[in-house]
Design an enzyme around this catalytic site. Structure first.
Site, PDB file in Angstrom:
ATOM      1  CE  LYS A   1     -72.542 -17.948  52.163  1.00 65.96           C
ATOM      2  NZ  LYS A   1     -71.529 -16.918  51.981  1.00 65.96           N
ATOM      3  CB  THR A   2     -72.036 -16.909  46.139  1.00 66.77           C
ATOM      4  OG1 THR A   2     -71.423 -17.204  47.389  1.00 66.77           O
ATOM      5  CG2 THR A   2     -71.192 -15.897  45.402  1.00 66.77           C
TER       6      THR A   2
ATOM      7  NE  ARG B   1     -68.041 -25.421  55.413  1.00 69.81           N
ATOM      8  CZ  ARG B   1     -68.916 -24.583  54.875  1.00 69.81           C
ATOM      9  NH1 ARG B   1     -68.598 -23.884  53.821  1.00 69.81           N
ATOM     10  NH2 ARG B   1     -70.119 -24.449  55.376  1.00 69.81           N
TER      11      ARG B   1
ATOM     12  CG  ASP C   1     -71.408 -13.305  51.393  1.00 65.56           C
ATOM     13  OD1 ASP C   1     -72.348 -13.968  51.878  1.00 65.56           O
ATOM     14  OD2 ASP C   1     -70.485 -13.817  50.732  1.00 65.56           O
ATOM     15  CD  GLU C   2     -69.687 -15.935  55.115  1.00 69.51           C
ATOM     16  OE1 GLU C   2     -70.446 -16.317  56.040  1.00 69.51           O
ATOM     17  OE2 GLU C   2     -69.001 -16.717  54.425  1.00 69.51           O
TER      18      GLU C   2
ATOM     19  CD  GLN D   1     -71.952 -21.705  57.280  1.00 67.60           C
ATOM     20  OE1 GLN D   1     -70.799 -21.605  56.870  1.00 67.60           O
ATOM     21  NE2 GLN D   1     -72.985 -21.798  56.463  1.00 67.60           N
TER      22      GLN D   1
END
Length: 764
Positions: free
Chosen positions: A50-51, A624, A236-237, A267
């Site tokens: 996504k980044t 993770r 973002d997020e 998340q």
DNA sequence: TGCTTCACCATTTTT
DNA sequence: TGGTGAAGCA
């Protein structure tokens, strides 16, 4: 400024460059990057790049001439994420990224407010209060209103106020909707708190958002100004945004609608902080013309780990459907390990870490996650014994330490003469004979005449009720502060100001007089702060901001620092942190410990009906891991004093069985192996894992009464000892359970060691 | 005013 | 179990 970019093309080179920019993206990523005008929702699964999408989209907007750098506002939640994003954009487009706003919600708001705050009745030089500062302020309000802090805990009141602010409910509105006596008390405190904060020209973290929203709602000209500046907004997020942040985005984007949000509802783990998962689930309803892109291809983990994560999250109802997959290998099975108690669990983790490292996994690619920070203690003790270098993220932060907070409070007071909380923090630290009585009189006088606290303590003679002794003491304090303020005005170097404060206030002197190890540590921390300031000065010479003085800028910056910013990557340290802190990170090998009913999922969450969020937290933990994943639980665990027997977490049984490799370990408890000498623990624990005994003893029957008595402690206070890694030292204490306290002469540190296991040798 | 003792309480916390 | 905060004492 760099001309060449990652793709070998000069900045903003048009169609050809834009084409190369998207060439190595997968089709979905490309679709997101190449979306033109209008709202865009990118549902990006864990590890789906996504980044990459965000940074490439920014570069693409520039390259195709749709946006100029100064028109871009890219928002993240942590400074670390913001820094990374800027760096990666920089690599794509070169130095023009300087002109973009790539920062956290809070930093962006602080920057806007720095320019516009006077419109809301604040001084331009407002101070940002962190959690503990604002709690202080709440306490003071509680006191002032004669509310019994035992009946209504200030902490609870504060969190209630914070929740209200997150919902954009101001004190008046809150007061109108009151229910019971607690809410009434909160309403009163909220009201006074707001007034006192404006008087002190201070804003808490929530205020930064709320006041910015106020600003944009109240003043059409300001609204227009920022809408024109930020023609492209990327977030973002997004699943972690709260009501206030949502409103802020709406205010900025409702006209041009160029809003890109990236997030993953799986998340969302911050509802207790006001994050509203509906913001992402209902984005398409809020923006009917939104284009939605689903990123499901994962570039991080093995298929086994992804299947485990998919299987787990499938038990949640309230989700958008996503299924992670990878081109990569299946990888190893997920290990579920059952241990006797938390000590056995810690030893198991430590020995597995040792094994991983022996097999070639870099230690900094290993992480241990837990639900509660308190769980780190046992683990830390064990890692020390195993001599595994580690770092803990969370717990007390550098800027939370008393001495650092004091120094920062001095700085704040110098920058903002109205800052009453900082005043109370430092006025008698170090001791200078200005006690609570005197402080209360100064503050109430300030409240009465409506002057800044600084003006009041500069003229102590005019404060009613102060004795000559007190006046003299206050006078002395005022003189020092005045001198510091002059000093601050005559220099651009923050380091110089910090240095002057530490010297002139007698702070260092007082610490030196203590002549203790702790005081020495504090002095070191303060020296580090001077170092941080010096670094700030150096960087600032490159890019100064005319809007605010260096001191103000420095203060805003360090107050908005986060825990993750402390993460060290270069050093070879295993990393310990809470699951919440793990979001956004990745490691080759991951341990999630304490997978027990009541702990994870936490009983409180289950009671409050937040089971799905707990499951998402587990999902975050699992995703993770790149290659190897361990989930461990202990049959018995002592938590604040008393021990209890727990069932394995339901999350464990929610993982597909065919992905699991089960270990039931009965370690040799207690002192049985002590005779074999220190370092044998690793192999013991490992052998025990192979044992695979059954838990058939019936759970409650034999609570480990069979421990042999420990061997006598061979050390006594004053013994000289030597340790292979810490060097020479002296025993300064002997405690029960064969714990010795050793002061090491090398670094002056004092450590507690288990005499039986630590490779300590007595020096004759 | 300041230190010591005792009772109480104890998820998670991007800023 | 350990850290915090308020009351009590010198």
């Amino acid at each position: 400024m760099r001309d060449e970019t990652e793709y070998g093309a000069p900045v903003a080179a048009g169609a050809d460059y834009a084409e190369r920019l998207v060439a190595d993206l997968n089709p979905r990523q490309r679709e997101a990057v190449e979306h033109g005008e209008g709202p865009l929702l990118v549902l990006a699964g864990a590890g789906s790049g996504k980044t990459r999408v965000l940074t490439h989209r920014i570069a693409w907007l520039l390259a195709t001439g749709r946006a100029r750098p100064s028109e871009i506002l890219a928002i993240t939640f942590t400074n670390k994420a913001a820094g990374e994003m800027r760096e990666r954009v920089d690599r794509l487009v070169g130095g023009v990224s300087r002109a973009m706003w790539v920062m956290t919600f809070h930093s962006a708001c602080a920057r806007i407010l720095r320019a516009e705050a006077p419109r809301l009745g604040y001084k331009r030089a407002f101070t940002i209060y962190d959690e503990s500062d604002s709690l202080r302020m709440v306490k003071r309000c509680v006191e002032e209103l004669d509310i019994d802090p035992k009946r209504f805990a200030p902490r609870a009141i504060k969190s209630q106020i914070s929740a209200a602010k997150n919902q954009l409910v101001d004190s008046t509105e809150y007061g109108n909707a009151v229910g019971g006596p607690f809410e009434e008390a909160v309403a009163d405190v909220y009201n006074l708190y707001e007034r006192r904060m404006v008087e002190a020209s201070a804003m808490d973290f929530d205020d930064l958002l709320v006041r910015t929203v106020n600003l944009l709602e109240l003043f059409a000209d300001i609204r227009e100004k920022y809408r024109r500046i930020f023609r492209w907004v990327l977030v973002d997020e997004y699943q972690d945004t709260n009501r206030a942040q949502y409103r802020l985005l709406q205010l900025l984007c409702e006209e041009h609608r160029n809003l890109t949000v990236v997030g993953d509802d799986f998340q969302s783990v911050y509802s207790f902080r006001g994050a509203d998962i509906r913001n992402i689930l209902e984005f398409e309803r809020d923006f009917p013309d939104a284009h939605t892109v689903l990123l499901e291809q994962n570039y991080r983990s093995t298929q086994t780990i992804l299947d485990a994560a998919n299987g787990l999250i499938a038990h949640n109802e309230n989700q958008k459907r996503k299924q992670l997959w990878t081109d990569g290998p299946r990888g190893d099975l997920v290990t579920i390990a059952e241990l006797d108690d938390e000590h056995a669990e810690a030893r198991y983790v430590a020995s597995e870490i040792n094994r991983l490292v022996e097999e070639g996994t870099p230690r900094d690619q290993i992480a241990v996650f837990y639900r509660m920070n308190a769980q780190s203690r046992v683990l830390e003790d064990t890692l020390v014994r195993f001599e595994i270098p580690y770092q803990v993220i969370g717990g007390t932060k550098f800027y939370d330490r008393a001495e650092i907070k004091d120094a920062v409070a001095y700085l704040s007071l110098v920058a903002n003469p109205a800052d009453a909380v900082s005043f109370t923090r430092v006025v008698n630290s170090p001791r200078r004979g200005i006690g609570q009585q005197t402080q209360a009189r100064l503050l109430s006088h300030a409240n009465t005449i409506g002057e800044d606290i600084w003006d009041v303590f500069s003229n102590p003679e005019q404060v009613p009720g102060l004795g000559p002794q007190a006046v003299k003491a206050v006078r002395r304090f005022a003189d020092v502060m005045a001198e510091l303020r002059e000093r601050a005005e005559s220099t651009d170097s923050v380091a110089e100001i910090v240095e002057a404060i530490l010297q002139r206030t007698g702070y260092i002197e007082a610490l030196e007089a203590e002549r203790t190890v702790e005081a020495e540590g504090r002095i070191e921390n303060l020296e580090e702060l001077v170092g941080v300031a010096a670094e700030f000065d150096t960087n600032r010479e490159l890019e100064g901001d005319q809007e605010q003085t260096p001191l103000e800028e420095f203060l805003a910056q360090i107050r908005l620092l986060s825990e993750q910013d402390n993460l060290k990557e270069q050093e070879s340290l295993a990393t310990l942190m809470s699951l919440h802190n793990a979001k956004g990170l990745e490691y080759d090998a991951v341990f999630v410990i304490g997978c027990e009913e009541g702990l994870f999922p936490h009983s409180r969450s289950v009671e409050e009906g937040n089971l799905e969020e707990e499951r998402r937290l587990a999902y975050v933990g699992v995703t993770r891991a790149r290659e190897r994943l361990w989930l461990t639980f202990a049959r018995r665990r002592s938590l604040h004093g008393s021990s209890s027997w727990n069932l394995p977490s339901r999350f464990l049984s929610e993982l597909p069985e065919d992905l699991i490799d089960r270990h039931v370990a009965t370690t040799q408890t207690g002192w049985a192996s002590a005779g074999e000498g220190g370092r044998s623990w690793g192999s013991n624990a490992r052998d025990a894992v192979l044992g695979g005994s059954r838990r058939g003893e019936g759970g409650f029957s034999a609570p480990e009464r069979r421990q042999p008595t420990p061997p006598p402690v061979p050390y006594s206070v004053g013994d000289d000892v030597v340790h292979p890694s810490f060097g020479e030292g002296v025993i300064t204490g002997v405690e029960p359970n064969n714990v010795v306290v050793v002061r090491f002469s090398g670094d002056g540190s004092e450590r507690k060691l288990m005499a039986d296991y630590a490779p300590l040798k007595k020096v004759a």
